[in-house]
Structures are given as structure tokens and as C-alpha cells.
Design a protein around this motif. Sequence first.
Motif, PDB file in Angstrom:
ATOM      1  N   GLN A 154      25.724 -20.825  -2.601  1.00  0.00           N
ATOM      2  CA  GLN A 154      26.197 -19.679  -3.388  1.00  0.00           C
ATOM      3  C   GLN A 154      25.119 -19.183  -4.351  1.00  0.00           C
ATOM      4  O   GLN A 154      24.837 -17.985  -4.414  1.00  0.00           O
ATOM      5  N   LYS A 155      24.514 -20.116  -5.091  1.00  0.00           N
ATOM      6  CA  LYS A 155      23.549 -19.730  -6.115  1.00  0.00           C
ATOM      7  C   LYS A 155      22.328 -19.046  -5.531  1.00  0.00           C
ATOM      8  O   LYS A 155      21.674 -18.246  -6.180  1.00  0.00           O
ATOM      9  N   ASN A 156      21.990 -19.392  -4.286  1.00  0.00           N
ATOM     10  CA  ASN A 156      20.798 -18.804  -3.663  1.00  0.00           C
ATOM     11  C   ASN A 156      21.121 -17.620  -2.761  1.00  0.00           C
ATOM     12  O   ASN A 156      20.290 -17.192  -1.965  1.00  0.00           O
ATOM     13  N   GLY A 157      22.348 -17.127  -2.886  1.00  0.00           N
ATOM     14  CA  GLY A 157      22.702 -15.907  -2.162  1.00  0.00           C
ATOM     15  C   GLY A 157      23.002 -16.089  -0.691  1.00  0.00           C
ATOM     16  O   GLY A 157      22.782 -15.180   0.117  1.00  0.00           O
ATOM     17  N   GLY A 158      23.505 -17.249  -0.302  1.00  0.00           N
ATOM     18  CA  GLY A 158      23.929 -17.432   1.088  1.00  0.00           C
ATOM     19  C   GLY A 158      25.098 -16.513   1.409  1.00  0.00           C
ATOM     20  O   GLY A 158      25.932 -16.247   0.540  1.00  0.00           O
ATOM     21  N   HIS A 159      25.133 -16.004   2.652  1.00  0.00           N
ATOM     22  CA  HIS A 159      26.208 -15.085   3.023  1.00  0.00           C
ATOM     23  C   HIS A 159      27.519 -15.847   3.184  1.00  0.00           C
ATOM     24  O   HIS A 159      27.584 -16.790   3.978  1.00  0.00           O
ATOM     25  N   PRO A 160      28.553 -15.408   2.449  1.00  0.00           N
ATOM     26  CA  PRO A 160      29.817 -16.161   2.435  1.00  0.00           C
ATOM     27  C   PRO A 160      30.385 -16.421   3.827  1.00  0.00           C
ATOM     28  O   PRO A 160      30.957 -17.490   4.066  1.00  0.00           O
ATOM     29  N   ASP A 161      30.221 -15.480   4.765  1.00  0.00           N
ATOM     30  CA  ASP A 161      30.848 -15.673   6.084  1.00  0.00           C
ATOM     31  C   ASP A 161      29.956 -16.438   7.062  1.00  0.00           C
ATOM     32  O   ASP A 161      30.276 -16.562   8.232  1.00  0.00           O
ATOM     33  N   ARG A 162      28.814 -16.955   6.592  1.00  0.00           N
ATOM     34  CA  ARG A 162      27.930 -17.708   7.496  1.00  0.00           C
ATOM     35  C   ARG A 162      27.812 -19.177   7.089  1.00  0.00           C
ATOM     36  O   ARG A 162      26.947 -19.899   7.591  1.00  0.00           O
ATOM     37  N   TYR A 165      29.577 -21.867   7.637  1.00  0.00           N
ATOM     38  CA  TYR A 165      29.761 -22.887   8.675  1.00  0.00           C
ATOM     39  C   TYR A 165      28.499 -23.023   9.537  1.00  0.00           C
ATOM     40  O   TYR A 165      28.052 -24.122   9.840  1.00  0.00           O
ATOM     41  N   ASP A 166      27.890 -21.860   9.887  1.00  0.00           N
ATOM     42  CA  ASP A 166      26.642 -21.884  10.661  1.00  0.00           C
ATOM     43  C   ASP A 166      25.545 -22.598   9.878  1.00  0.00           C
ATOM     44  O   ASP A 166      24.724 -23.323  10.440  1.00  0.00           O
ATOM     45  N   PHE A 167      25.545 -22.349   8.561  1.00  0.00           N
ATOM     46  CA  PHE A 167      24.553 -22.996   7.701  1.00  0.00           C
ATOM     47  C   PHE A 167      24.714 -24.523   7.740  1.00  0.00           C
ATOM     48  O   PHE A 167      23.750 -25.260   7.951  1.00  0.00           O
ATOM     49  N   TYR A 168      25.961 -25.032   7.577  1.00  0.00           N
ATOM     50  CA  TYR A 168      26.197 -26.491   7.617  1.00  0.00           C
ATOM     51  C   TYR A 168      25.768 -27.068   8.960  1.00  0.00           C
ATOM     52  O   TYR A 168      25.171 -28.135   9.040  1.00  0.00           O
ATOM     53  N   GLN A 169      26.092 -26.340  10.033  1.00  0.00           N
ATOM     54  CA  GLN A 169      25.726 -26.799  11.372  1.00  0.00           C
ATOM     55  C   GLN A 169      24.201 -26.912  11.502  1.00  0.00           C
ATOM     56  O   GLN A 169      23.696 -27.879  12.070  1.00  0.00           O
ATOM     57  N   ALA A 170      23.492 -25.938  10.969  1.00  0.00           N
ATOM     58  CA  ALA A 170      22.021 -25.953  11.055  1.00  0.00           C
ATOM     59  C   ALA A 170      21.449 -27.145  10.292  1.00  0.00           C
ATOM     60  O   ALA A 170      20.538 -27.831  10.778  1.00  0.00           O
ATOM     61  N   ILE A 171      21.986 -27.399   9.084  1.00  0.00           N
ATOM     62  CA  ILE A 171      21.493 -28.533   8.287  1.00  0.00           C
ATOM     63  C   ILE A 171      21.825 -29.847   8.999  1.00  0.00           C
ATOM     64  O   ILE A 171      21.014 -30.768   9.071  1.00  0.00           O
ATOM     65  N   ASP A 172      23.038 -29.926   9.565  1.00  0.00           N
ATOM     66  CA  ASP A 172      23.484 -31.142  10.245  1.00  0.00           C
ATOM     67  C   ASP A 172      22.564 -31.501  11.410  1.00  0.00           C
ATOM     68  O   ASP A 172      22.298 -32.665  11.667  1.00  0.00           O
ATOM     69  N   LYS A 173      22.053 -30.474  12.109  1.00  0.00           N
ATOM     70  CA  LYS A 173      21.237 -30.722  13.308  1.00  0.00           C
ATOM     71  C   LYS A 173      19.742 -30.841  12.990  1.00  0.00           C
ATOM     72  O   LYS A 173      18.946 -31.202  13.855  1.00  0.00           O
ATOM     73  N   GLU A 210      11.251 -25.020  13.995  1.00  0.00           N
ATOM     74  CA  GLU A 210      11.444 -23.615  14.403  1.00  0.00           C
ATOM     75  C   GLU A 210      12.910 -23.339  14.718  1.00  0.00           C
ATOM     76  O   GLU A 210      13.424 -22.266  14.425  1.00  0.00           O
ATOM     77  N   VAL A 211      13.543 -24.328  15.359  1.00  0.00           N
ATOM     78  CA  VAL A 211      14.948 -24.135  15.743  1.00  0.00           C
ATOM     79  C   VAL A 211      15.814 -23.994  14.488  1.00  0.00           C
ATOM     80  O   VAL A 211      16.681 -23.115  14.414  1.00  0.00           O
ATOM     81  N   THR A 212      15.546 -24.836  13.487  1.00  0.00           N
ATOM     82  CA  THR A 212      16.304 -24.748  12.248  1.00  0.00           C
ATOM     83  C   THR A 212      16.054 -23.395  11.577  1.00  0.00           C
ATOM     84  O   THR A 212      16.997 -22.728  11.125  1.00  0.00           O
ATOM     85  N   SER A 213      14.777 -22.978  11.510  1.00  0.00           N
ATOM     86  CA  SER A 213      14.451 -21.671  10.920  1.00  0.00           C
ATOM     87  C   SER A 213      15.248 -20.574  11.581  1.00  0.00           C
ATOM     88  O   SER A 213      15.834 -19.708  10.916  1.00  0.00           O
ATOM     89  N   GLN A 214      15.277 -20.614  12.920  1.00  0.00           N
ATOM     90  CA  GLN A 214      16.032 -19.607  13.666  1.00  0.00           C
ATOM     91  C   GLN A 214      17.515 -19.637  13.315  1.00  0.00           C
ATOM     92  O   GLN A 214      18.138 -18.603  13.098  1.00  0.00           O
ATOM     93  N   SER A 215      18.067 -20.868  13.263  1.00  0.00           N
ATOM     94  CA  SER A 215      19.497 -20.999  12.979  1.00  0.00           C
ATOM     95  C   SER A 215      19.833 -20.468  11.591  1.00  0.00           C
ATOM     96  O   SER A 215      20.952 -20.024  11.338  1.00  0.00           O
ATOM     97  N   LEU A 216      18.860 -20.562  10.675  1.00  0.00           N
ATOM     98  CA  LEU A 216      19.117 -20.119   9.299  1.00  0.00           C
ATOM     99  C   LEU A 216      19.049 -18.600   9.167  1.00  0.00           C
ATOM    100  O   LEU A 216      19.553 -18.044   8.177  1.00  0.00           O
ATOM    101  N   GLU A 217      18.465 -17.934  10.147  1.00  0.00           N
ATOM    102  CA  GLU A 217      18.345 -16.477  10.070  1.00  0.00           C
ATOM    103  C   GLU A 217      19.713 -15.831   9.901  1.00  0.00           C
ATOM    104  O   GLU A 217      20.651 -16.162  10.614  1.00  0.00           O
ATOM    105  N   GLY A 218      19.803 -14.944   8.950  1.00  0.00           N
ATOM    106  CA  GLY A 218      21.074 -14.252   8.731  1.00  0.00           C
ATOM    107  C   GLY A 218      21.990 -14.960   7.753  1.00  0.00           C
ATOM    108  O   GLY A 218      23.002 -14.410   7.325  1.00  0.00           O
ATOM    109  N   THR A 219      21.641 -16.215   7.386  1.00  0.00           N
ATOM    110  CA  THR A 219      22.479 -16.899   6.390  1.00  0.00           C
ATOM    111  C   THR A 219      22.072 -16.505   4.981  1.00  0.00           C
ATOM    112  O   THR A 219      22.824 -16.705   4.029  1.00  0.00           O
ATOM    113  N   GLY A 220      20.842 -15.962   4.837  1.00  0.00           N
ATOM    114  CA  GLY A 220      20.358 -15.587   3.514  1.00  0.00           C
ATOM    115  C   GLY A 220      19.563 -16.694   2.852  1.00  0.00           C
ATOM    116  O   GLY A 220      19.094 -16.551   1.725  1.00  0.00           O
TER     117      GLY A 220
END
Lengths: 413, 413
Positions: free
Chosen positions: B178-186, B188-196, B203-213
Motif C-alpha cells: 500500500q505505502k509504495n503504491g501497489g495497485h489494489p486489484d493486483r 494477489y498476483d503480487f503475493y504469487q510473484a513473491i511466493d515463486k 527476469e520472470v519475477t520482474s515480468q510478474s511484477l509488471e502492472g502491480t506498481g
Amino acid sequence: MKTLKGFREFYPDPVPSRDAWSFSIRQWLFDTWRNTARQYGFVEYDGAPLEPLELYTQKSGEEIVNQLYNFKDKGDRDVALRPEMTPTLAKLVSQSATQYRKPLKWFSIPQLFRYERNQKGRLREHFQLNADIIGEEDPGADAELISFLIDVLRAVGLRKGDFVIRISSRTAWQDFYQKNGGHPDRSYDFYQAIDKMERVPEEVTSQSLEGTGISIGQVRDFIGRAEPVGDLAAVVDQLTQRGLSDFITVDYRIIRGLAYYTGVVFEAFDCSGKFRAIAGGGRYDNLVNQVSGGKVSMPALGFGMGDVVLTELLKDLGRLPDTAFKPDIYFAIEDESLRPQSLAAIQWFREQGFSVVFPITATKSDRQFKHATELQSTLLVHIDPLNPGQLTFKNLKTREKTTGPREQIHSLS
Amino acid sequence: MKTLKGFREFYPDPVPSRDAWSFSIRQWLFDTWRNTARQYGFVEYDGAPLEPLELYTQKSGEEIVNQLYNFKDKGDRDVALRPEMTPTLAKLVSQSATQYRKPLKWFSIPQLFRYERNQKGRLREHFQLNADIIGEEDPGADAELISFLIDVLRAVGLRKGDFVIRISSRTAWQDFYQKNGGHPDRSYDFYQAIDKMERVPEEVTSQSLEGTGISIGQVRDFIGRAEPVGDLAAVVDQLTQRGLSDFITVDYRIIRGLAYYTGVVFEAFDCSGKFRAIAGGGRYDNLVNQVSGGKVSMPALGFGMGDVVLTELLKDLGRLPDTAFKPDIYFAIEDESLRPQSLAAIQWFREQGFSVVFPITATKSDRQFKHATELQSTLLVHIDPLNPGQLTFKNLKTREKTTGPREQIHSLS
């Protein structure tokens, strides 16, 4: 948010309703079964709860499918939840028999599943103690197996006069059937009729016997004589030598309905007659051969004992023990500033093997005491506020109180 | 006569092949789990292994059906073999919560089933220790649960340096997001990216983070700081007070993939890094509410620990104990005329609680001795042929031999 009809849930104590099942009673029953098995040198195994459907159809024919939980899995395999353990056992044994010394004395406590229609209150799953001896044709094996059955029933709290093992012989019935001109192709119908005899009016049995070549009078005479012959006599002798004659009776009304039994057969009943059979089994010398497709041939015998009838009988007799969890120590924390030290002490007690319950958050003294009492904790322990290096131990039964270092626990328990 | 792919069978010892599973090891593991649970005051429950399908779809969505053993039963109900225990637990708790003192400390050892496609060697069933604390929001509950996890792993034979519990906080990640401006509707995708993150290239993580803010640099900074805050700090403090700081590390790379976690989360790993996670869990304060359809609302937390990774790790470390059955007594029968008396003595020893193995048929003396030795029986006992009222006891380890009445056993064991 329902549970499927015919399935049980097992709750911690005290169970939330009168007819809810208690996990700790189930665990006590399994532990008792296992402990008696150990005394007899039976060793435990387990198979998969889901098996290829044909494992059951090849032994029992296609009709059994009506009673199974069967389906196609996502790999298009026909599979079924296991309705009985014997086919799994025969499979394991035929795959590994050369690796073990004979006879095998194996047991298992599987959960078994049957889809029963229109049977009000009948469960669709139960747990079953399955004990088998494989690779021994001598009747000494039958005596050992029945002796184990008797001792299992005594171990759970049943006594002389509570139960009886009715022992019979499929071989004796076969001889009777042949000698009296029974029709060779009607023998299965004949066994079925004898098996149901006690539960139906005499006219029904007479009707069922029609065409077998045997009359109800001949059957009654044979049952009336009740003479143990052949292997059955040897089994009775050995059980008598063991001092177990009070728990057995020769009773030819027992025949076991299933086709595969070949020798001595038996069922355990409560003497009050209120319940269905507690256990049943016998010799099935051809089954391993059949299930292994002729690859492995070994004489075998076994019994099954379900958890449901046995638990209901013990409940009815008031013999279920108090199996609820009771901690060794309730560790009270009366002063929150002592929580860090209390946590260290709790950890130490647990590492010594004691069970310890404590309040996770700040809780009034009287509520902690009430909780300790309700849990029937043996000791109430807390840090002595006047001397925080010492603990106060209070025995909640004797009310005795002592103060000292934590090591004092060893002289208190 | 096959067993379904991905299902195990558990054999008596010695197991017939190197990669066959041993029942006695499984039983030892369960006994150890149960014993440690008792020390912590966790009480056991069980649900039905077959549940209505919607119990799983309502929590995890329709996609989960691809991984389930689900089917229509003969009453046309959609049912599934349980893939996890938490929905069953939430159901039991929401049905009975008013009957028990809070917090509940419950555990279970269910067999769980997942249909996994195209995963070579992956099992489709395993047993899992599930431990949960329900009805307590204080981080003292998280510390108690993680302490239990550590002591379970120590009880099975793991030590400092063998394993570590990596502790993190979903709340801390939420705050960061929240504090770093993550997109509220993304989120779950963010948690999944960190988990993996640990298992895929950067590079794969960078890609997964795209659009999360959120950028991978921000993520790396946050993980690098590893400061325990809020409840996580309290949990670390209490575990340190218990003397368990050697077994934990704060590690924000842990986030747990599932959507329902809400607070402190953790995973246990072997330090060699050879194996998948040994156990994982955390807080799921909203799940009981969700599964009960809003009827019951209770904070909760729990973990699951499978039997497969743990057994493989212990095997790899050479820490599996010798759990094979060893009788107390091998009762030899050297003279068949003494069999009746021998059977009486065997019965007596078993009634005293000893485990006794004996030859069911006439067997040569040397073969009996060989069998007794192979079984690692403690004593070899037989009737003294010169004085049939007496028994000879031979200790097979010390070779000591004594003769006396059967009661002498009590001074020998």
C-alpha cells in the motif's frame, strides 16, 4: 455446510452432542487393538484407500459395484474406495510373499466405505481391525487367530459372559452337504440359507433350501449335534489348553455367507443379543491364489472387527473409559511481567515430556484456576512472586503445595 | 494387479524393497506428532475423508476441481476426496465452537488426496499433521504454534542446523504494498510473484511484477531489511524467551501463495536446501467466517506438515530410528508333547503384557533359535524338559540363562 450422510466426524472431548463421536475413544480403541496385536506378534500394514475397481469385481463379481464408491478418475481409470481389506492384503502378499518368513501375521486398521441405499442410520464408512495369518495350514494358526480375537475383546474391557465366539466349520458343512446328497451346483445357495437362518422365520429357510436336496430337519439335526470334528476339534483343544474355553462355543449355525471360506469359521457376539456380530472371519485357503491370478498359492485365514458395533456395545455396558486429555501441568501466569520467565519454564517442562497448558493472554487468576480444574490438570504451577527463581507446585487432587526449583517436578510425578 | 499411480502401500518390516514405505516408520512418526501435541495441549479430531465438492470450490474457486479426486456418488451428490483439512476444520469449528473453551488448540493427521497431472514421481496422496489455534488474535498464539512446530521437528530427531523456520508477515507485505503504491486489484498476483521468487529467474519475477506498481528493486530492499515489526516482532520475542531463537529467522521472502493468509506466515526448511518445504502455515483470520457463510467469526492460525518430505529428509540424514517389531519373548517348543503346557504359558505371558512369538507347528530347534535371533527377541523361553514345572529363560543379548517359575519374568524385564 453439511457432512455427507453416513459419514462420521470425530470431535475432541467433551464431544458437542450425545451422539457425536469422540476422537479420543477412537484412538484408545486403535491403541488397544495395536497393543494386543503386538503381544501376539502381528505386524501392521496399510494399502491405498483408493484401488482399481477390478480388484473388487474380480473377487466378488459385478454386483458388488452397486455397493461401492466407484468412479472414473481424471486419467479415465475405474477406481473405488476400498469396501474391504482382504483383496488389498492378497495383492500385497502376492507381491511380497517371498520376502517374509511364513506364516505372515499381519494386521491393519483401514477405514472402509460402502454405499448402502435406503438403510436408515446405517453408516457408509467404518474402521475395521483386520488380522490375518497367511502361509500356515495347521489348525494351530486358527487357534492363534481366535485367541487374538478373544484377547482383543478382553483388552477393550469385555469379560466372560459379555461375549462369546461361536466357532463352526465350512468343511464340516461341506461334508454334511455331500453325504446327504446336496446338489453340487446349489451349495452357495445352501450356505446363504444357513447364514440367514437365525434372522428369518423357519418357513423362509425351508423355502430357500428347496432344490438343494437338503431338508430343514436334516439341518436342524446337524446343528443340534454340535460335535467339533477334524480341524475344528483341534482348534477347540488348543483354545482350551490356553485357558480360553469360557469364551468359545461350537455352533454350526455360523457358516459365513461369503463364497470364499474353506475351513473353520467364527463370529463374535455380545451375549445380550442386542447387537449385530462384533467380528467375523475364518479360513480362505484359495483366495490368495485367486486374487494373484494363480501366481501365488498360500493357505490363509483372518477376521474383521468394526469400530462401530464394538464402541456401541461398550457404551451400552458403561465400559467406555475416560479418555479425555488431562494436562500434567496448568502453568498460571498471574503477573504479566513474569510471562517471559514463565514461557522459559513452560518450554523446559515440555522438553522434559510433560504436557503444559497456560493462558496465552493476560487472564484473571480465578479464571485460570477454573480452567485448570475443568481440564483436570494434575498440577497447578506458577512462578513464586516473592521469589521469582522458585516455582510453586499445587497438586489439584491432594491440594498439597510445595515451592522449589523446576527440577522438583521429578519428585512430584 | 496394480496399485494406482501416486499411491503408497505401507509394508511390515523389513520392507520388500529399498523404496517401499514402512508402516512402522509411519506409525512412529504419527506417535511422535501425537506425543508432542499432547505436551502442547493440542487435542485431536478427524473429519470425513469424502466431503461435498462445494466445501472446496467455495473457498478456492472452480479451478481447484482440476486437482481433485471428485465424482458424483450413487445419490447424485458432487463429492471429493479431501485435498486439504482446513475447510473441514472450519466446518467442524463453526458447528461446535460454542461448546468449547477458546482458544481451541486442535490437530489432525488426515490422509489428503490431489490429482496431479504430469508430475513424475509426485504422490497423489500424503498424510499431513494439521495443527491450528482458533479464537485467539494475540501473537502469543502464533508463538505457541511455531514453538509446537519446532518441537515436533526436534522430537523426530532434527537438531539445530538441520532445519530453520523462516518467519514473515503478510501484514508487513500488505503495508509495504500500500505505502509504495501497489495497485489494489493486483495484490494477489503480487503475493504469487513473491511466493515463486526463489524458484524462478529474476527476469520472470520482474515480468510478474509488471502492472502491480512495485519494482523488483523495491521488493529486494524490503526483503533485505528483514526487520520484524508489529505482531511479527512479538512472535520473535516470545520464541526467544522460550529459548528457541536458534531455530527461527525473519525472512520476508516467505509470503505463502494462498489468498487467505492475513498475518504472520512461516515455512520450515531443511538447511541443506535439498528438499521442498517441510511445513508451512500462518494466520487466516477471515477463513472461518468465510467457510461458515458469515455465521461464525474467529481469528485462526495453523500449519500443515506432510509425512513425505519429512521422512525423506530423515532418511537422507540417517536419522530414521529402528522401528521394526522385536518380541519380548520367543517361546520355543522343542518337544511337541509339551505344546499344551507351552500354550498355557504363552497365554499367561501375553496376559502380563509381554509380546510372544512361538512356532505354530513342530519346528526343529535350530530353526527356532534362528528365528528368535532374526526377530531380535529379548528372551528365548522354553519349558525345562527335566522339570516341566519350570521355565528356562535365556537373554539373547547377554546370553545369561536362568531357570524358574514363569513369574521370574518380572525380575528379568
